[in-house]
Design an enzyme around this catalytic site. Structure first.
Site, short mmCIF file in Angstrom:
data_model
loop_
_atom_site.label_atom_id
_atom_site.label_comp_id
_atom_site.label_asym_id
_atom_site.label_seq_id
_atom_site.Cartn_x
_atom_site.Cartn_y
_atom_site.Cartn_z
N SER B 10 44.62 -89.26 -29.87
CA SER B 10 43.48 -89.26 -29.90
C SER B 10 42.75 -90.56 -29.63
O SER B 10 41.66 -89.70 -29.49
CB SER B 10 43.41 -89.16 -31.71
N GLY B 11 43.45 -90.78 -28.51
CA GLY B 11 42.06 -91.71 -28.59
C GLY B 11 41.43 -91.29 -26.96
O GLY B 11 42.38 -90.18 -26.68
N TYR B 12 40.78 -92.25 -25.85
CA TYR B 12 40.51 -91.67 -24.91
C TYR B 12 41.54 -91.85 -23.56
O TYR B 12 41.36 -90.60 -22.90
CB TYR B 12 39.00 -92.58 -24.43
N CYS B 150 42.87 -101.43 -16.29
CA CYS B 150 41.90 -100.47 -15.90
C CYS B 150 41.17 -101.00 -14.95
O CYS B 150 41.27 -100.92 -13.31
CB CYS B 150 40.72 -100.04 -16.17
N ASN B 320 38.24 -95.24 -14.83
CA ASN B 320 38.52 -96.13 -16.08
C ASN B 320 39.66 -95.48 -16.85
O ASN B 320 40.74 -95.81 -16.95
CB ASN B 320 38.15 -97.27 -16.63
#
Lengths: 56, 353
Positions: B10-12, B150, B320
């Site tokens: 569910s995160g980026y 990143c 990123n």
């Protein structure tokens, strides 16, 4: 022929003429084609480019 | 088709993994887990995926993943991944972990950088820290992979060739890594510092010293140099949603010419599709700029030399969430499974953005 700035190959068109400007695909340096004294080959001479002030 | 699962989807980073994997021709997503959104359609959380998938989130249940997947991408936070990933690894699954829990090979580094004793140090030597452009062959043979941070991977790609090449005479004790990163680097969980009014227009030095990614960078660079390397890192939050620009400052014992540096970069990256050397004499984008890699798995690398001070400035830019996370993880999976490493992630960057 290799770029004197970055050593990448610079493509010279088959129909190139004396004084034509070509640029290096890799680093964008522009060169003027100068015909060698033997008459058949070209050498690369850095072309004069206008300096710009990129916000400095 | 290879069955893949995304843990903490569910995160980026999870969302970006799903977006890219849904377009990957060799895989089928069989699980996308979320503790908070279990049972909910994926597109309710990642609205860009509406109409593309009917997938629903499932609970974070490792035992279900072992039966429904061949490969798991773990996008859990640091400290959480180490509680779940060992079960998946022990069950024989291929795992690509995007947290920091398996990036450092020395268990002694975890207490100082991450504040905990590693509960499964035996797994650290089994995980390969994947920077495919540097250790492609190692990744091909791996079952367990850790994907770097990143900012770390963006810095590593610019610095590794320079540290490997002894003739440049790089001072290994004084390497300065200056990072500028967009807001998505802070993840999807809102806070006061990410609130629009507080975040918009910032150039916020959020970690001027002691950034954790320095540990990963030092680990890889030391392996390249064959000696210890010291990295000083500063990180800034800037006014972008996506993108990282790393400006690295190195000092050389000998006078270095541009041609020397071109040759060093080419010797490592010729044939690496995702690294582009950018040092152009024309146009407004003469050196790497995150604006020109957004939406892609590319890392653009360039440099400049300040002869007066013996300083070599290496610049690198990535998206990123892609080369800095999901894209690099999928590139790693491609290598692990014997696919062309570009499969599913060869898209061109967006422009303008």
């Amino acid at each position: 022929m290799n770029c004197i700035e970055c050593d990448a190959q610079v493509a010279i068109p088959n129909d190139a003429i004396q004084g034509e400007i070509v640029s290096c695909k890799e680093c964008g340096t522009s060169f003027e084609l100068v015909r060698e004294q033997s008459g058949n080959l070209f050498t690369l001479r850095p072309a004069e480019t206008e300096e710009e002030d990129w916000g400095e | 088709m290879v069955r893949v699962g995304v843990l903490a989807a569910s995160g980026y980073i999870g969302g970006e993994l799903l977006r890219l994997l849904l377009q990957h021709p060799e895989v089928e997503i069989t699980a996308a887990t979320s503790r908070k959104y279990a049972g909910e359609y994926v597109f309710r959380v990642h609205p860009n995926l509406r109409g593309i998938t009917e997938l629903k989130f499932s609970p974070n249940d490792p035992s279900k993943l072992t039966s429904s997947t061949d490969v798991v991408f773990a996008a859990l936070p640091h400290g959480e991944s180490v509680k779940i990933v060992p079960q998946l690894a022990d069950a024989g699954l291929r795992v690509i972990d995007l947290s920091a829990d398996f990036r450092l090979s020395d268990k002694g580094e975890y207490p100082s950088w991450y504040g905990y004793d590693h509960p499964r140090p035996d797994l650290l030597e089994k995980f390969v820290l994947s920077v495919p452009e540097i250790n492609r062959e190692q990744v091909k043979g791996a079952r367990l992979v850790a994907s770097p941070g990143c900012m770390a991977i963006t810095a590593i790609l610019a610095l590794a060739p320079l540290l490997k090449e002894k003739s440049l005479g790089i001072d290994r004790e004084h390497i300065v890594v200056d990072a500028k990163v967009g807001s998505s680097g802070a993840g999807g969980k809102p806070s006061l510092s990410t609130h629009f009014s507080e975040r918009f227009s910032v150039v916020r030095p959020y970690k001027p010293a002691g950034h954790r990614h320095a540990a990963e960078i030092e680990q890889v660079l030391a392996a390249m140099a064959g000696e210890k390397v010291k990295v000083s890192m500063s990180a800034h939050a800037v006014n972008m949603v996506r993108g990282i620009l790393i400006t690295s400052h190195l000092f050389t014992a000998t006078a270095v010419k541009p041609l020397d540096v071109w040759k060093v970069y080419r010797s490592m990256y010729t044939g690496s599709y995702f690294v582009r050397l950018v040092r152009d004499k024309q146009g407004p984008f003469r050196l790497p700029d995150p604006k020109l890699v957004v939406g892609s798995n590319f890392c653009d690398i360039g440099f400049e030399i300040e002869e007066r001070t013996g300083r070599l400035v290496a610049l690198s830019a990535t998206d990123n969430l892609i080369k800095g996370a999901a894209g690099n993880a999928i590139q790693s999976m491609n290598l692990m499974l014997g696919f062309d490493e570009k499969t599913g992630i060869a898209m061109a960057p967006l422009h303008p953005v």
